[in-house]
Enzyme design. Structure first.
Site, PDB file in Angstrom:
ATOM      1  N   ALA A 175     -49.235 -26.924  -5.126  1.00  0.00           N
ATOM      2  CA  ALA A 175     -47.870 -26.765  -4.617  1.00  0.00           C
ATOM      3  C   ALA A 175     -47.816 -27.388  -3.228  1.00  0.00           C
ATOM      4  O   ALA A 175     -48.847 -27.745  -2.647  1.00  0.00           O
ATOM      5  CB  ALA A 175     -47.510 -25.286  -4.570  1.00  0.00           C
ATOM      6  N   GLU A 249     -40.008 -35.021 -12.737  1.00  0.00           N
ATOM      7  CA  GLU A 249     -38.697 -34.524 -12.267  1.00  0.00           C
ATOM      8  C   GLU A 249     -38.476 -35.136 -10.891  1.00  0.00           C
ATOM      9  O   GLU A 249     -39.024 -34.651  -9.904  1.00  0.00           O
ATOM     10  CB  GLU A 249     -38.715 -32.996 -12.143  1.00  0.00           C
ATOM     11  CG  GLU A 249     -39.032 -32.258 -13.424  1.00  0.00           C
ATOM     12  CD  GLU A 249     -37.857 -32.186 -14.377  1.00  0.00           C
ATOM     13  OE1 GLU A 249     -36.798 -32.791 -14.088  1.00  0.00           O
ATOM     14  OE2 GLU A 249     -38.005 -31.537 -15.413  1.00  0.00           O
ATOM     15  N   CYS A 283     -32.491 -31.243  -5.829  1.00  0.00           N
ATOM     16  CA  CYS A 283     -32.438 -32.544  -6.518  1.00  0.00           C
ATOM     17  C   CYS A 283     -31.137 -32.707  -7.284  1.00  0.00           C
ATOM     18  O   CYS A 283     -30.671 -33.822  -7.471  1.00  0.00           O
ATOM     19  CB  CYS A 283     -33.648 -32.726  -7.415  1.00  0.00           C
ATOM     20  SG  CYS A 283     -33.863 -31.392  -8.582  1.00  0.00           S
TER      21      CYS A 283
HETATM   22  P1  NAD Z   1     -42.550 -36.817  -0.238  1.00  0.00           P
HETATM   23  O1  NAD Z   1     -41.871 -37.711  -1.174  1.00  0.00           O
HETATM   24  O2  NAD Z   1     -43.750 -37.367   0.456  1.00  0.00           O
HETATM   25  O3  NAD Z   1     -42.992 -35.441  -0.922  1.00  0.00           O
HETATM   26  C1  NAD Z   1     -42.278 -34.826  -1.964  1.00  0.00           C
HETATM   27  C2  NAD Z   1     -43.264 -33.882  -2.636  1.00  0.00           C
HETATM   28  O4  NAD Z   1     -44.299 -34.650  -3.236  1.00  0.00           O
HETATM   29  C3  NAD Z   1     -43.982 -32.942  -1.662  1.00  0.00           C
HETATM   30  O5  NAD Z   1     -44.104 -31.692  -2.291  1.00  0.00           O
HETATM   31  C4  NAD Z   1     -45.345 -33.579  -1.441  1.00  0.00           C
HETATM   32  O6  NAD Z   1     -46.348 -32.620  -1.183  1.00  0.00           O
HETATM   33  C5  NAD Z   1     -45.587 -34.277  -2.744  1.00  0.00           C
HETATM   34  N1  NAD Z   1     -46.386 -35.478  -2.623  1.00  0.00           N
HETATM   35  C6  NAD Z   1     -46.235 -36.484  -1.748  1.00  0.00           C
HETATM   36  N2  NAD Z   1     -47.157 -37.433  -1.950  1.00  0.00           N
HETATM   37  C7  NAD Z   1     -47.906 -37.025  -2.980  1.00  0.00           C
HETATM   38  C8  NAD Z   1     -49.025 -37.565  -3.663  1.00  0.00           C
HETATM   39  N3  NAD Z   1     -49.539 -38.756  -3.356  1.00  0.00           N
HETATM   40  N4  NAD Z   1     -49.575 -36.846  -4.668  1.00  0.00           N
HETATM   41  C9  NAD Z   1     -49.054 -35.645  -5.008  1.00  0.00           C
HETATM   42  N5  NAD Z   1     -48.005 -35.092  -4.414  1.00  0.00           N
HETATM   43  C10 NAD Z   1     -47.432 -35.774  -3.412  1.00  0.00           C
HETATM   44  O7  NAD Z   1     -41.612 -36.441   0.927  1.00  0.00           O
HETATM   45  P2  NAD Z   1     -40.925 -35.164   1.517  1.00  0.00           P
HETATM   46  O8  NAD Z   1     -40.655 -35.502   2.936  1.00  0.00           O
HETATM   47  O9  NAD Z   1     -41.623 -33.899   1.227  1.00  0.00           O
HETATM   48  O10 NAD Z   1     -39.543 -35.186   0.752  1.00  0.00           O
HETATM   49  C11 NAD Z   1     -38.782 -36.373   0.873  1.00  0.00           C
HETATM   50  C12 NAD Z   1     -37.999 -36.639  -0.326  1.00  0.00           C
HETATM   51  O11 NAD Z   1     -38.587 -36.143  -1.527  1.00  0.00           O
HETATM   52  C13 NAD Z   1     -36.672 -35.943  -0.281  1.00  0.00           C
HETATM   53  O12 NAD Z   1     -35.784 -36.682   0.468  1.00  0.00           O
HETATM   54  C14 NAD Z   1     -36.287 -35.898  -1.711  1.00  0.00           C
HETATM   55  O13 NAD Z   1     -35.687 -37.121  -2.066  1.00  0.00           O
HETATM   56  C15 NAD Z   1     -37.588 -35.801  -2.435  1.00  0.00           C
HETATM   57  N6  NAD Z   1     -37.857 -34.444  -2.949  1.00  0.00           N
HETATM   58  C16 NAD Z   1     -37.394 -34.176  -4.178  1.00  0.00           C
HETATM   59  C17 NAD Z   1     -37.591 -32.924  -4.711  1.00  0.00           C
HETATM   60  C18 NAD Z   1     -37.076 -32.606  -6.074  1.00  0.00           C
HETATM   61  O14 NAD Z   1     -36.825 -31.450  -6.366  1.00  0.00           O
HETATM   62  N7  NAD Z   1     -36.922 -33.582  -6.971  1.00  0.00           N
HETATM   63  C19 NAD Z   1     -38.264 -31.952  -3.988  1.00  0.00           C
HETATM   64  C20 NAD Z   1     -38.757 -32.260  -2.716  1.00  0.00           C
HETATM   65  C21 NAD Z   1     -38.551 -33.532  -2.213  1.00  0.00           C
END
Ligand code: NAD
Length: 475
Positions: A175, A249, A283
């Protein structure tokens, strides 16, 4: 309220300390550090993989009654622990207590639904000549690597654990490092409900390290990811190297078509509350308001007055309607995206700036007349900002709804049958709400199309996503 101690859970054991790196978990309402979270070493991940292989060998043979009983008991424990879980989630994520309480109940509802579905993993017998037999069966796919984000710290975890457990898989959950207590709390309910400790484990770490390590292992047979499209594409490529099954997702950019024949007051009362839920970090958040010309001015006016009246504050306080954003990256992104839109000519009606000097608060914001080349019209804002533009007719509205490569949730407000039918047939989305924003439910498949991902969670489809199909022919 004290914040619970943090650890990983590997083979049922709480794992922490011993020189491991840590991540500071921050309260987004104050900016203060709540606790240090231990991060996995390569050896921790190898151990979790070894245990997950054992867990799968064990759990795939577990009778349906046992799986269902665990899920039902875990649902009861979630309800019993609702207040503690909700408070920890609000402390680490920011959203209001009312919202985190609902999330606990969503998790419990999903576990109960899956407890029932376990008994309905039916196959079928094909029509064949007497003396021969052909049957179709469904088996658990194998150990799952599941990555849950921070925006629904309890609900996303419930989805990531519930389906594999129901299907007879094992699961290694990573998580978000920003919201670990919620994840640990949900997993602990399953373990306390009698789930064998090998079946579900929780690790944390540097996301890229953990995902490369887990997806690089042949033990893992499925990737389940919720998060941004950019990270989703990267992980899907890693999974492809070993042809692992995927459920993705990803992001959205929720179009909301408001036709001239809409019940405007009902639409406004619903969509404004929905827009600012979880400070817009959802989302399926309604984001691009695509409004038919005759009702544009009234819609903007009604939206702005409601948005400006929202009470923003610490999610633990009674009466607060919107908490802070979840982390320091989000208000920064808001400032960048809103600044760019205004520089390109968008009208700022309310909000547009941070609130206070502590934490990550951002004011409910309304922009109108936003040029299509503004970044915010193309990139998921994931924040408390509504974008309202005027359009001449249904053709233009549907074209705008389908303009982006995303296809997660879409909404429409209309009293007319012809508009309903067109929207239902022509809008490209995995989920569509007509005169409602309530598009989720434990029995209803949740997922997107196009860049918003593939596969589903929830509903019978969520369980099927953790099963493989085998056809057996006997002569
Ligand atoms: P992010 O894209 O880096 O992270 C989103 C999620 O992915 C986080 O939980 C993070 O821990 C995970 N993550 C990131 N890189 C990963 C990797 N290499 N392997 C596994 N997991 C990884 O950025 P953020 O700043 O946390 O969120 C930015 C954007 O992400 C938001 O603007 C939104 O667009 C998107 N987001 C979408 C959802 C959703 O419900 N679809 C949820 C959270 C964030």
């Amino acid at each position: 309220m004290t914040y619970p101690p943090l650890s990983m859970i590997i083979n049922g054991q709480r794992v922490s300390g011993e020189g491991r790196r840590t991540h500071a978990v921050v309260n987004p309402a104050t900016g203060e550090v709540l606790a240090e979270l231990p991060l996995a070493s390569a050896a921790d991940l190898d151990r979790a993989l070894e245990v997950a292989a054992e867990g799968f060998a064990l759990w795939r043979k577990a009778p349906a009654q046992q799986r269902a009983a665990v899920l039902n008991r875990a649902a009861a424990l979630l309800v019993e622990r609702q207040e503690d879980l909700a408070r920890a989630a609000t402390l680490e994520q920011g959203k209001t207590l009312a919202e985190t309480r609902i999330e606990v109940m969503m998790c419990a509802g999903l576990f109960q639904f899956y407890a029932g579905e376990v008994h309905r993993i039916y196959g079928r017998a094909l029509v064949r000549p007497t003396g021969t037999r052909s049957i179709v069966t469904h088996e658990p796919v194998g150990p799952v690597a599941a990555f849950a984000p921070w925006n629904f710290p309890l609900g996303n975890v419930g989805r990531k654990l519930g389906a594999p457990v129901a299907a007879g898989c094992s699961v290694i959950l990573k998580a978000a490092e920003e919201t670990p207590a919620s994840a640990l709390g949900v997993l602990q309910c399953l373990l306390d409900a009698g789930l064998p400790p090998q079946v579900a484990q929780a690790v944390f770490g540097v996301p890229d390290e953990v995902s490369r390590h887990l997806l690089g292992s042949p033990v893992i047979r499925k990737l389940s990811f919720t998060g941004s499209t950019v990270v989703g594409k990267h992980l899907a490529k890693l999974a492809a190297d070993d042809m692992k099954r995927t459920t993705m997702e990803l992001g959205g950019h929720g179009p909301v078509l408001v036709f001239a024949d809409a019940d405007l007051q009902r639409a406004l009362d619903t969509v404004v509350a929905s827009k600012y839920r979880n400070a817009g970090q959802v989302c399926v958040s309604p984001t691009r308001f695509i409004v038919e010309e005759p009702v544009f001015d009234a819609f903007v006016e009604g939206f702005v007055s409601r948005a400006a009246a929202i009470r923003v504050g610490n999610g633990l306080e009674e009466g607060v309607q919107m908490g802070p954003m979840a982390n320091a990256r989000r208000p920064e992104a808001m400032e960048r995206l809103i600044g760019d839109a205004v520089a390109r000519g968008a009208k700022l009606h309310t909000g547009g700036q941070r609130i206070g000097n502590a934490g990550f608060f951002f004011a409910p914001t309304v922009l109108s007349d936003v040029p299509l080349d503004a970044e915010i019209m193309n990139e998921e804002p994931f924040g408390p900002v509504a974008l309202i533009n005027r359009h001449a007719d249904a053709d233009a509205m549907i074209a705008e709804a389908n303009r982006l490569p995303y296809g997660l949730a879409a909404y429409a407000w209309t009293e007319g049958h012809a508009n309903r039918a067109r929207v239902a047939a022509e809008v490209e989305a995995g989920m569509l709400g007509i005169n409602t924003t309530m598009i989720g439910g434990s029995d209803s498949p949740f997922g997107g199309i196009k860049w918003s991902g593939h596969g589903h969670e929830d509903g019978p489809e969520g369980l099927m996503a953790c099963l493989v199909t085998k056809t057996i022919h006997e002569a």
